[in-house]
Design a protein around this motif. Structure first.
Motif, mmCIF file in Angstrom:
data_model
loop_
_atom_site.group_PDB
_atom_site.id
_atom_site.type_symbol
_atom_site.label_atom_id
_atom_site.label_comp_id
_atom_site.label_asym_id
_atom_site.label_seq_id
_atom_site.Cartn_x
_atom_site.Cartn_y
_atom_site.Cartn_z
ATOM 1 N N VAL A 1 37.340 39.852 -26.530
ATOM 2 C CA VAL A 1 35.885 39.998 -26.564
ATOM 3 C C VAL A 1 35.305 39.077 -25.498
ATOM 4 O O VAL A 1 35.653 37.890 -25.438
ATOM 5 C CB VAL A 1 35.324 39.634 -27.954
ATOM 6 N N TRP A 2 34.434 39.629 -24.666
ATOM 7 C CA TRP A 2 33.884 38.884 -23.539
ATOM 8 C C TRP A 2 32.378 38.711 -23.704
ATOM 9 O O TRP A 2 31.697 39.585 -24.232
ATOM 10 C CB TRP A 2 34.182 39.622 -22.237
ATOM 11 N N ASN A 3 31.848 37.576 -23.240
ATOM 12 C CA ASN A 3 30.413 37.343 -23.347
ATOM 13 C C ASN A 3 29.683 37.851 -22.100
ATOM 14 O O ASN A 3 30.311 38.383 -21.167
ATOM 15 C CB ASN A 3 30.104 35.864 -23.600
ATOM 16 N N ASP A 4 28.373 37.684 -22.081
ATOM 17 C CA ASP A 4 27.559 38.207 -20.979
ATOM 18 C C ASP A 4 27.830 37.509 -19.652
ATOM 19 O O ASP A 4 27.461 38.012 -18.594
ATOM 20 C CB ASP A 4 26.060 38.079 -21.312
ATOM 21 N N SER A 5 28.469 36.358 -19.709
ATOM 22 C CA SER A 5 28.782 35.620 -18.481
ATOM 23 C C SER A 5 30.161 35.972 -17.931
ATOM 24 O O SER A 5 30.626 35.367 -16.967
ATOM 25 C CB SER A 5 28.713 34.113 -18.746
ATOM 26 N N GLY A 6 30.812 36.932 -18.580
ATOM 27 C CA GLY A 6 32.140 37.338 -18.121
ATOM 28 C C GLY A 6 33.241 36.400 -18.553
ATOM 29 O O GLY A 6 34.335 36.420 -17.982
ATOM 30 N N GLU A 7 32.986 35.593 -19.586
ATOM 31 C CA GLU A 7 33.995 34.682 -20.107
ATOM 32 C C GLU A 7 34.580 35.227 -21.392
ATOM 33 O O GLU A 7 33.871 35.830 -22.215
ATOM 34 C CB GLU A 7 33.369 33.311 -20.374
ATOM 35 N N MET A 8 35.885 35.003 -21.567
ATOM 36 C CA MET A 8 36.530 35.449 -22.795
ATOM 37 C C MET A 8 35.994 34.638 -23.967
ATOM 38 O O MET A 8 36.042 33.407 -23.973
ATOM 39 C CB MET A 8 38.051 35.304 -22.698
ATOM 40 N N GLU A 9 35.482 35.333 -24.952
ATOM 41 C CA GLU A 9 34.824 34.672 -26.078
ATOM 42 C C GLU A 9 35.724 34.603 -27.307
ATOM 43 O O GLU A 9 35.680 33.661 -28.077
ATOM 44 C CB GLU A 9 33.548 35.446 -26.417
ATOM 45 N N ARG A 10 36.551 35.614 -27.480
ATOM 46 C CA ARG A 10 37.365 35.689 -28.697
ATOM 47 C C ARG A 10 38.576 36.589 -28.463
ATOM 48 O O ARG A 10 38.506 37.555 -27.692
ATOM 49 C CB ARG A 10 36.527 36.247 -29.853
ATOM 50 N N HIS B 1 42.925 28.811 -21.651
ATOM 51 C CA HIS B 1 41.724 28.072 -22.042
ATOM 52 C C HIS B 1 41.542 28.114 -23.557
ATOM 53 O O HIS B 1 42.066 28.998 -24.243
ATOM 54 C CB HIS B 1 40.494 28.668 -21.365
ATOM 55 N N LYS B 2 40.776 27.170 -24.068
ATOM 56 C CA LYS B 2 40.448 27.206 -25.492
ATOM 57 C C LYS B 2 39.594 28.438 -25.776
ATOM 58 O O LYS B 2 38.678 28.753 -25.018
ATOM 59 C CB LYS B 2 39.695 25.942 -25.915
ATOM 60 N N VAL B 3 39.902 29.107 -26.873
ATOM 61 C CA VAL B 3 39.212 30.341 -27.199
ATOM 62 C C VAL B 3 39.227 30.514 -28.715
ATOM 63 O O VAL B 3 40.117 29.999 -29.404
ATOM 64 C CB VAL B 3 39.903 31.546 -26.495
ATOM 65 N N GLN B 4 38.238 31.218 -29.240
ATOM 66 C CA GLN B 4 38.235 31.536 -30.671
ATOM 67 C C GLN B 4 39.266 32.637 -30.926
ATOM 68 O O GLN B 4 39.305 33.639 -30.209
ATOM 69 C CB GLN B 4 36.857 32.030 -31.106
ATOM 70 N N ILE B 5 40.080 32.431 -31.922
ATOM 71 C CA ILE B 5 41.056 33.446 -32.326
ATOM 72 C C ILE B 5 40.750 33.869 -33.750
ATOM 73 O O ILE B 5 40.511 33.023 -34.622
ATOM 74 C CB ILE B 5 42.500 32.915 -32.226
ATOM 75 N N THR B 6 40.739 35.156 -33.977
ATOM 76 C CA THR B 6 40.599 35.709 -35.323
ATOM 77 C C THR B 6 41.770 36.645 -35.583
ATOM 78 O O THR B 6 42.052 37.532 -34.759
ATOM 79 C CB THR B 6 39.279 36.486 -35.471
ATOM 80 N N THR B 7 42.474 36.435 -36.676
ATOM 81 C CA THR B 7 43.556 37.347 -37.045
ATOM 82 C C THR B 7 43.037 38.365 -38.053
ATOM 83 O O THR B 7 42.148 38.060 -38.865
ATOM 84 C CB THR B 7 44.759 36.609 -37.657
ATOM 85 N N VAL B 8 43.587 39.554 -37.996
ATOM 86 C CA VAL B 8 43.192 40.643 -38.890
ATOM 87 C C VAL B 8 44.371 40.971 -39.799
ATOM 88 O O VAL B 8 45.433 41.403 -39.329
ATOM 89 C CB VAL B 8 42.769 41.886 -38.095
ATOM 90 N N ASN B 9 44.204 40.733 -41.093
ATOM 91 C CA ASN B 9 45.210 41.106 -42.093
ATOM 92 C C ASN B 9 46.622 40.678 -41.707
ATOM 93 O O ASN B 9 47.571 41.467 -41.765
ATOM 94 C CB ASN B 9 45.165 42.616 -42.350
ATOM 95 N N PHE B 10 46.774 39.410 -41.316
ATOM 96 C CA PHE B 10 48.109 38.880 -41.037
ATOM 97 C C PHE B 10 48.835 38.637 -42.361
ATOM 98 O O PHE B 10 48.263 38.092 -43.312
ATOM 99 C CB PHE B 10 47.994 37.557 -40.279
ATOM 100 N N LEU B 11 50.099 39.020 -42.405
ATOM 101 C CA LEU B 11 50.906 38.719 -43.580
ATOM 102 C C LEU B 11 50.994 37.212 -43.768
ATOM 103 O O LEU B 11 51.255 36.468 -42.810
ATOM 104 C CB LEU B 11 52.309 39.293 -43.432
ATOM 105 N N ALA B 12 50.789 36.761 -44.994
ATOM 106 C CA ALA B 12 50.911 35.331 -45.276
ATOM 107 C C ALA B 12 52.326 34.844 -44.971
ATOM 108 O O ALA B 12 52.531 33.688 -44.616
ATOM 109 C CB ALA B 12 50.548 35.060 -46.733
ATOM 110 N N SER B 13 53.311 35.742 -45.069
ATOM 111 C CA SER B 13 54.712 35.378 -44.844
ATOM 112 C C SER B 13 55.108 35.405 -43.375
ATOM 113 O O SER B 13 56.241 35.042 -43.029
ATOM 114 C CB SER B 13 55.616 36.342 -45.622
ATOM 115 N N ASN B 14 54.215 35.830 -42.491
ATOM 116 C CA ASN B 14 54.506 35.898 -41.061
ATOM 117 C C ASN B 14 54.630 34.480 -40.499
ATOM 118 O O ASN B 14 53.720 33.664 -40.666
ATOM 119 C CB ASN B 14 53.372 36.653 -40.354
#
Length: 281
Positions: free
Chosen positions: A208-217, A244-257
């Motif tokens: 996901v990129w912001n309006d400044s062309g930087e990776m946001e997530r 670079h530091k970035v926000q990471i969101t995982t979607v339905n990751f197995l707890a056992s992963n």
């Protein structure tokens, strides 16, 4: 009360059933028409096999269903069951489940799947009553992460289309519905190899990129290491997207992963817990 398929309803009726059905839910999943149609197409939901319940002319409940072949078995996914607040506890859930299971049987479904918020014990008990069992624990994680490594020449990265994952012998098909390549066609995929061209793991994600062309997530749908001894390679995998530091969101990751444990140890926090439930026919 009468039952209609989604394809027999207007978009306005289906949207009303959805938004009323999820009022007061554990997470906000209110949708606009554009969001609903995007989800319908993007996650392979079937208007012909999804249902809306009406009280007179008022849409009061909905179940969205989709079908895929996963590991050679016809698999159904309940992509959302919602009941308007005024009709909860009045037998509507029973009607929804019986109609849905009848559809699955007509379609020769072998495995039915769904996800439920862990705290939603009422829903979990309902699904268990109709033969579903808790199969795994799933986590949404979120937080800021910096790989803090430079990509190494010892790891070779192949950037491919999500659709191409299906042709790799080590790709894991049996994942939560929204994490399969079919639901992430607008995303990106990378496969990682060592110098001997042996696969080390792969990622399926969106940026996901912001309006400044930087990776946001980075939205991570799959982060798979093919041997637990490779867990120390995860920073290299993530560095292939950005260092670079970035926000990471995982979607339905197995707890056992193992990747889940790594991310939890490196700054991400649990935002939502779900259970994956399955029913065999």
């Amino acid at each position: 009360m009468k039952v209609k398929t989604v394809e027999q309803c207007t978009l306005e009726e289906v949207l009303k059933a959805w938004n009323k059905g999820f009022e007061g839910y554990f997470v906000d999943i209110h949708m606009t028409a554009e969001m609903f149609l995007h989800r319908l197409a993007g996650e392979g939901l079937s208007p012909k096999h999804s249902i809306v319940i009406f009280d007179q002319d008022e849409p009061i409940a909905v179940v969205m269903n989709g079908f895929r072949i996963i590991n050679g078995k016809k698999t159904a996914w309940n992509g959302g069951t919602g009941i308007s607040p005024a009709y909860r506890g009045k037998g509507v859930s029973r009607l929804l489940m019986e109609e849905t299971l009848a559809i699955y049987k007509r379609e020769h479904v072998e495995i039915a799947t769904l996800e439920a918020i862990k705290e939603n014990q009422v829903a979990i008990a309902l699904y268990e009553k109709y033969g579903y069992e808790v199969a795994s624990s799933l986590l949404f994680l979120s937080g800021e992460y910096g790989a803090n490594v430079e990509p190494t020449a010892a790891i070779h990265v192949a950037t491919i289309r999500p659709e191409q994952l299906a042709y790799l012998s080590f790709y894991q098909e049996d994942v939560p519905w929204q994490c399969g390549w079919q639901s992430v066609k607008q995303g990106e995929a990378k496969v990682f190899y060592n110098d001997n061209n042996e696969a080390l793991g792969y990622m399926l994600y969106k940026t996901v990129w912001n309006d400044s062309g930087e990776m946001e997530r980075i939205l991570l749908y799959q982060l798979v290491i093919l041997a637990e001894s490779h867990i120390d390679l995860i920073p290299q995998f993530l560095a292939s997207v950005t260092t670079h530091k970035v926000q990471i969101t995982t979607v339905n990751f197995l707890a056992s992963n193992p990747a889940t444990s790594y991310l939890l140890k490196n700054g991400l926090k649990v935002t939502t817990e779900q259970v994956q439930m399955t029913r065999r026919f």
